[in-house]
Design an enzyme around this catalytic site. Structure first.
Site, PDB file in Angstrom:
ATOM      1  N   LYS A  22       0.575  -1.277  -0.128  1.00  0.00           N
ATOM      2  CA  LYS A  22       0.451  -0.211  -0.161  1.00  0.00           C
ATOM      3  C   LYS A  22       0.722   1.365   0.015  1.00  0.00           C
ATOM      4  O   LYS A  22       1.118   2.036  -1.063  1.00  0.00           O
ATOM      5  CB  LYS A  22      -0.835   0.345   0.905  1.00  0.00           C
ATOM      6  CG  LYS A  22      -2.136   0.715   1.087  1.00  0.00           C
ATOM      7  CD  LYS A  22      -3.280   0.000   2.384  1.00  0.00           C
ATOM      8  CE  LYS A  22      -3.504  -1.175   1.796  1.00  0.00           C
ATOM      9  NZ  LYS A  22      -4.387  -1.968   3.004  1.00  0.00           N
ATOM     10  N   ARG A  93      -4.009   2.307   8.476  1.00  0.00           N
ATOM     11  CA  ARG A  93      -4.431   1.325   7.555  1.00  0.00           C
ATOM     12  C   ARG A  93      -2.603   0.808   7.126  1.00  0.00           C
ATOM     13  O   ARG A  93      -1.527   0.673   7.329  1.00  0.00           O
ATOM     14  CB  ARG A  93      -4.037   1.282   5.853  1.00  0.00           C
ATOM     15  CG  ARG A  93      -5.634   2.439   5.663  1.00  0.00           C
ATOM     16  CD  ARG A  93      -5.804   3.030   4.426  1.00  0.00           C
ATOM     17  NE  ARG A  93      -6.337   3.533   3.743  1.00  0.00           N
ATOM     18  CZ  ARG A  93      -7.826   3.209   3.475  1.00  0.00           C
ATOM     19  NH1 ARG A  93      -7.969   1.756   2.869  1.00  0.00           N
ATOM     20  NH2 ARG A  93      -8.858   3.935   3.214  1.00  0.00           N
ATOM     21  N   MET A 104      -6.766  -7.494   7.185  1.00  0.00           N
ATOM     22  CA  MET A 104      -6.206  -7.019   8.102  1.00  0.00           C
ATOM     23  C   MET A 104      -7.387  -5.656   8.775  1.00  0.00           C
ATOM     24  O   MET A 104      -8.016  -5.383   7.282  1.00  0.00           O
ATOM     25  CB  MET A 104      -5.068  -6.675   7.826  1.00  0.00           C
ATOM     26  CG  MET A 104      -3.422  -7.828   7.355  1.00  0.00           C
ATOM     27  SD  MET A 104      -2.899  -8.415   8.749  1.00  0.00           S
ATOM     28  CE  MET A 104      -1.700  -7.359   8.995  1.00  0.00           C
ATOM     29  N   ARG A 336      -2.591  -0.752  -6.927  1.00  0.00           N
ATOM     30  CA  ARG A 336      -1.682  -2.513  -6.525  1.00  0.00           C
ATOM     31  C   ARG A 336      -2.256  -2.839  -7.293  1.00  0.00           C
ATOM     32  O   ARG A 336      -2.859  -2.857  -8.717  1.00  0.00           O
ATOM     33  CB  ARG A 336      -2.340  -3.235  -5.294  1.00  0.00           C
ATOM     34  CG  ARG A 336      -3.390  -4.001  -5.240  1.00  0.00           C
ATOM     35  CD  ARG A 336      -4.237  -4.001  -3.648  1.00  0.00           C
ATOM     36  NE  ARG A 336      -5.503  -4.175  -3.967  1.00  0.00           N
ATOM     37  CZ  ARG A 336      -5.917  -4.506  -2.623  1.00  0.00           C
ATOM     38  NH1 ARG A 336      -5.737  -4.975  -1.440  1.00  0.00           N
ATOM     39  NH2 ARG A 336      -7.577  -4.748  -3.035  1.00  0.00           N
ATOM     40  N   HIS A 452     -15.340  -8.647  -0.218  1.00  0.00           N
ATOM     41  CA  HIS A 452     -14.226  -9.662   0.043  1.00  0.00           C
ATOM     42  C   HIS A 452     -14.952 -11.164  -0.758  1.00  0.00           C
ATOM     43  O   HIS A 452     -13.533 -11.583  -0.967  1.00  0.00           O
ATOM     44  CB  HIS A 452     -14.134 -10.052   1.683  1.00  0.00           C
ATOM     45  CG  HIS A 452     -14.174 -10.499   2.418  1.00  0.00           C
ATOM     46  ND1 HIS A 452     -14.170 -12.338   2.573  1.00  0.00           N
ATOM     47  CD2 HIS A 452     -12.372 -10.907   3.507  1.00  0.00           C
ATOM     48  CE1 HIS A 452     -13.616 -12.135   3.556  1.00  0.00           C
ATOM     49  NE2 HIS A 452     -12.456 -12.042   3.284  1.00  0.00           N
ATOM     50  N   SER A 752      12.820 -43.534 -12.926  1.00  0.00           N
ATOM     51  CA  SER A 752      11.414 -42.039 -12.372  1.00  0.00           C
ATOM     52  C   SER A 752      11.397 -42.020 -10.872  1.00  0.00           C
ATOM     53  O   SER A 752      10.984 -42.811 -10.718  1.00  0.00           O
ATOM     54  CB  SER A 752      10.644 -42.809 -13.461  1.00  0.00           C
ATOM     55  OG  SER A 752       9.211 -41.419 -13.433  1.00  0.00           O
ATOM     56  N   TYR A 838      12.787 -34.924 -18.180  1.00  0.00           N
ATOM     57  CA  TYR A 838      11.521 -34.516 -17.546  1.00  0.00           C
ATOM     58  C   TYR A 838      10.081 -35.110 -16.949  1.00  0.00           C
ATOM     59  O   TYR A 838      10.499 -35.569 -15.768  1.00  0.00           O
ATOM     60  CB  TYR A 838      10.873 -35.887 -18.785  1.00  0.00           C
ATOM     61  CG  TYR A 838      10.593 -37.141 -18.099  1.00  0.00           C
ATOM     62  CD1 TYR A 838       8.978 -37.883 -17.868  1.00  0.00           C
ATOM     63  CD2 TYR A 838      11.585 -38.038 -18.722  1.00  0.00           C
ATOM     64  CE1 TYR A 838       9.220 -38.712 -17.122  1.00  0.00           C
ATOM     65  CE2 TYR A 838      11.536 -39.651 -18.354  1.00  0.00           C
ATOM     66  CZ  TYR A 838      10.544 -39.961 -17.731  1.00  0.00           C
ATOM     67  OH  TYR A 838      10.586 -40.695 -17.162  1.00  0.00           O
TER      68      TYR A 838
END
Ligand code: PEP
Ligand code: MG
Length: 865
Positions: A22, A93, A104, A336, A452, A752, A838
């Site tokens: 932020k 904040r 948060m 953001r 949210h 393998s 692989y």
């Protein structure tokens, strides 16, 4: 002296790790000349220090100096009205270096006192606004800092509205809000947690609460799901308040520079007129689409649009941003990199590269490879589906079908039974994260596309419909009502997260779209990929599907699944029961015919590409009916059941996964090995006669000693002498095999890695039972992630590296692959990409493996061409 606080102008050049996402975004916007209210940032170092030592030396002196600087910049006094000016109020904040939406806490209007309310009322000429600001502060502060439940404030507000006979907050008068605020004050006092009326005490309490909120359970859960390190800490942003609730020419909103659900280019977002900050994100009121501004404030819309373009050019990525309009003036509060669906991620990356904003390589690196299977999520077939019974907003695309559940506990119950669930909530809060994570779909009654529920669902890749306003949800009663229909726990629902439609029961679905863009992205990625990608497939259908997804062969064809098919099982059981050689021969020759057809179909589907067949692995008792069933039948006089029961008794093991299985079984019952291998060799021979190009390979499971490999190889050679040789390999899935790789390697053509068993045995935990405790282990921070899902680099990775090195040294022509579940998990693929030839993944995850391997190649500097 350590320095912990920075004004926007002082923070230029500091990293996201120091400033948090932020703070970093605010500094960048300020520098780009965008209108950002004055602010200062407390660094993540302050948080870490606070959490370690309980205090941060010198921090409050720094804070006082920065507040004084804000006073200078705004011409207002903190918490005090002066000369007719309103008091300076701030927001506090949290802002971690990695975005953690809604996890948060935030406090707005901080700095208000009783005198301040008066000054604010006089300065704005709006006492209602002033009391509203104060009662919001009291509720937020009461909850976040003083620890009172949010519902206590909500209930008082609802009760007041009921007494006044009004429905919305907006209908309450200044006097009502004053009464409410004073009631809150008295309540907090009475409960022994008085609200500090001194602005400085408020600020200190709020900052410390944000520091502490780094440790709250929902933040921990979020970090666990997304693999975010525990020790980053959060920064704190303290910013001068601007108000979106000063009247109809004010408001607050959230914008995206491109559509976060579809990736479509162009401004996208939501706006709430006459509302304050958190109202949009909290999803309490449903906002209107940003385009509505074109009707009544076209200038404002254009201004926001221009800012969106500027943000995108500056950050070279799709951004989301929060803004507030105070009496017609626009302010940006944060930006953001925007959360997006897998579909949107691919579209945005490809289109930005085509616009020249980023390079093709950057586009390739921008897409989260683990999210690709979500791109292939089916959608509701709109042509054939019935009319939806309910309509909400399309928050996260894809169709979801499942049983309605109303709580985390219910979601857990359904998940434990392996049943799909759709989480139904009035709106979601961070407390619902467990249910959201477990659910196949999410449905809410309130909140918009940036609520949210919507943000988290998109991040998790779970289809979601939000803001279905006709829905009334009563979680405590385990029911919901909409359009006269009652939905109870367990009722089946289908959601279309791409349209917002909700259906009762199951409806027809269609395969996913968006593959053309993905194909383009993969075409850019592929030249950087060095690691081969094969598929784990044991049916012709899976083989063709995997091939369509770009698999370059089959790395693991588990043959036991073929033994379970209905017409074969009786023969497998006869094989297990065989008392004489003749009986065994008869069973094997019946199974031989089936196996040959199986192998032919798979080799045909993979014509021209390698197909690694693994010889029978599980313990034989797995092919017998359940114990209880046999017993009941035997007691009823069934002779076959009686014989099977006796056999089952003989085969019974305490720890079958560590028992008579894999190479042990193959060596002691060599008829099985011969039958399987001959079926494979003959299948290839017959296809070759048809003019095809089959490329079979064979491997043995669960070896722990070179002697086992030697003996198995000798058995195989008998057949190779008749049919011609094919590559012969071994799985490396016991720790001992890894440690003795140097001795084993000269005996085989390839290794393998069976990382499922290797993980299980390296940790000494059963992958079938680990579900009971592994999640808690991760939650408690004992393990950083679940090692059955993501390859453990330190332990299992060390065994793997050692085996590769010593194996290659002993046999320079050795080919090395991996075929456990980790072979389709992006971070595990990145880990092994520089080491192996692989990886092999389940068909839908072949795309993930291809992209992850190309991303690893790009980072290693594998050049295109
Ligand atoms: C393994 O153990 O990683 C493996 C591929 O085999 P399975 O999962 O069948 O045991
Ligand atoms: Mg295994």
């Amino acid at each position: 002296m350590d320095r912990f606080a920075y004004l926007l102008t002082e923070a230029q050049g500091l990293s996201r790790e120091v400033l948090g996402g932020k703070g970093f975004g605010l500094v960048a916007m300020h520098r780009a000349g965008l209108p950002v209210p004055p602010a200062f940032i407390l660094s993540t170092a302050a948080c870490r220090r606070f959490l370690q030592e309980g205090e941060v030396p010198g921090l409050w002196e720094e804070v006082e100096a920065k507040v004084a600087a804000l006073e200078g910049l705004t011409g207002k006094r903190f918490g005090q009205g002066e000369g007719g000016a309103p008091p300076l109020l701030v927001s506090v904040r949290s802002g971690a270096p990695v975005s953690m939406p809604g996890m948060m806490d935030t406090i707005l209007n901080l700095g208000l006192s009783l005198e301040g309310v008066g000054a604010l009322a006089r300065a704005t000429g709006n006492p209602r606004f002033a009391w509203d600001a104060f009662r919001r502060l009291l509720a937020m502060y009461g909850e976040v800092v003083l620890g009172e439940r949010a519902e206590v404030f909500e209930e008082r507000l609802s009760a007041l509205k009921a007494r006044r006979g009004v429905r919305t907050d907006a209908e309450l008068s200044a006097e009502d809000l004053e009464e409410l605020a004073l009631g809150y004050l008295r309540h907090l006092e009475a409960r022994g947690t008085p609200f500090p009326l001194d602005p400085w005490a408020q600020l200190r309490g709020a900052v410390e609460a944000v520091f502490r909120s780094w440790q709250n359970p929902r933040a921990r859960t979020y970090r666990r799901i997304y693999g975010i390190p525990e020790d980053l800490g959060t920064a704190v942003v303290v910013q001068a308040m601007v108000f979106g609730n000063l009247g109809e020419d004010s408001g607050t909103g959230v914008g995206f520079t491109r559509n976060p659900a579809t990736g479509e280019k162009g401004l996208y977002g939501e706006y709430l007129r006459n509302a304050q900050g958190e109202d949009v994100v909290a999803g309490v009121r449903t906002p209107e689409p940003l385009e509505r501004l074109l009707d009544y404030a076209p200038g404002l819309y254009r201004e926001i649009e221009a800012i969106a373009q500027l943000l995108e050019r500056h950050f070279r990525d799709m951004q989301d941003f929060e803004f507030t309009v105070e009496r017609g003036r626009l302010y940006l509060l944060q930006t953001r990199s925007g959360k997006r669906t897998a579909q949107a991620a691919v579209r945005i990356a490809v289109e930005m590269a085509e616009e020249g904003l980023i390079t093709r390589e950057e586009a390739v690196l921008r897409v989260e490879a683990n999210a690709l299977p979500g791109l292939l999520r089916p959608a509701v077939d709109r042509e054939r589906a019935p009319k939806p019974f309910l309509q909400g907003l399309p928050a996260s695309p894809g169709a979801a079908f499942g049983h309605a559940v109303f709580s985390n506990e219910a979601a857990e119950r359904y998940a434990a039974q392996g049943l799909p669930a759709v989480l139904v909530r009035p709106e979601t809060t961070p407390e619902d994260i467990t249910g959201m994570y477990l659910a196949k779909g999410i449905l809410t009654a309130r909140g918009g596309l940036t609520s949210h529920a919507a943000v988290v669902a998109r991040g998790l890749g779970v289809p979601a419909v939000v803001g279905a306003e006709a829905l009334r949800v009563y979680p405590e009663e385990g029911r919901a009502v909409a359009e006269g229909v009652e939905i109870r726990e367990g009722d089946l629902l289908t959601l279309d997260g791409g349209t917002g439609a909700v259906y009762l029961g199951a409806v027809p679905l269609v395969e996913a779209q968006g593959e053309a863009l993905l194909a383009k992205l993969l075409a850019w990625a592929e030249p950087h990929r060095r690691l081969g990608v094969r598929a784990n497939a044991d049916t012709p259908l899976d083989a063709s599907r995997a091939r369509a997804f770009g698999a370059e062969g089959i790395g693991l064809c588990r043959t036991e699944h073929m033994f379970f098919a209905e017409e074969r099982l009786p023969w497998v059981r006869r094989l297990i029961l065989a008392a004489t050689e003749e009986e065994e021969e008869a069973a094997l020759s019946a199974l031989f015919a089936f196996q040959k057809e199986d192998f032919k179909a798979i080799l045909r589907a993979m014509d021209g590409l390698p197909v690694t067949v693994r010889l029978l692995d599980p313990p034989l008792h797995e092919f017998l009916p359940p114990w209880e069933e046999l017993k009941a039948k035997a007691e009823a006089g069934d002779e076959e059941a009686q014989a099977l029961l006796e056999r089952a008794q003989a085969l019974r093991e305490q720890n079958p996964m560590l028992g008579f299985r894999g190479v042990r079984l193959l060596l002691l019952r060599p008829g099985i090995l011969r039958m399987q291998l001959r079926a494979l060799l003959e299948a290839a021979q017959e296809l070759r006669q048809e003019g095809l190009d089959p490329r079979p390979e064979v491997m043995v499971p669960l070896v722990a000693d070179p002697k086992e490999v030697e003996r198995a190889r000798a058995l195989a050679e008998e057949l190779f002498r008749v049919y011609g040789p094919i590559p012969f390999g071994t799985m490396i899935e016991t720790p001992r095999a890894a440690l003795l790789a140097g001795e084993i390697a000269p005996l085989v053509d390839f290794f393998s890695f069976g990382t499922n068993d290797l993980t299980q045995m390296a940790f000494g935990l059963s992958r079938d039972d680990a579900g009971k405790f592994l999640p808690r282990y991760v939650e408690e921070g004992l393990f950083p992630f679940d090692p059955t899902e993501r390859l453990d680099e330190k332990g299992v990775g060390r065994l793997l590296r050692l085996a590769v090195e010593e194996g290659r040294r002993a046999n320079p022509r050795l080919k090395v692959g991996l075929c456990g579940e980790h072979g389709g998990e992006a971070r595990s693929v990145a880990l092994v990409a520089p080491l192996l030839d692989y990886t092999s993944a389940s068909p839908y995850r072949v795309l993930t493996a291809r992209l992850a391997a190309a991303q690893a190649g790009l980072k290693e500097g594998v050049a295109a061409g």
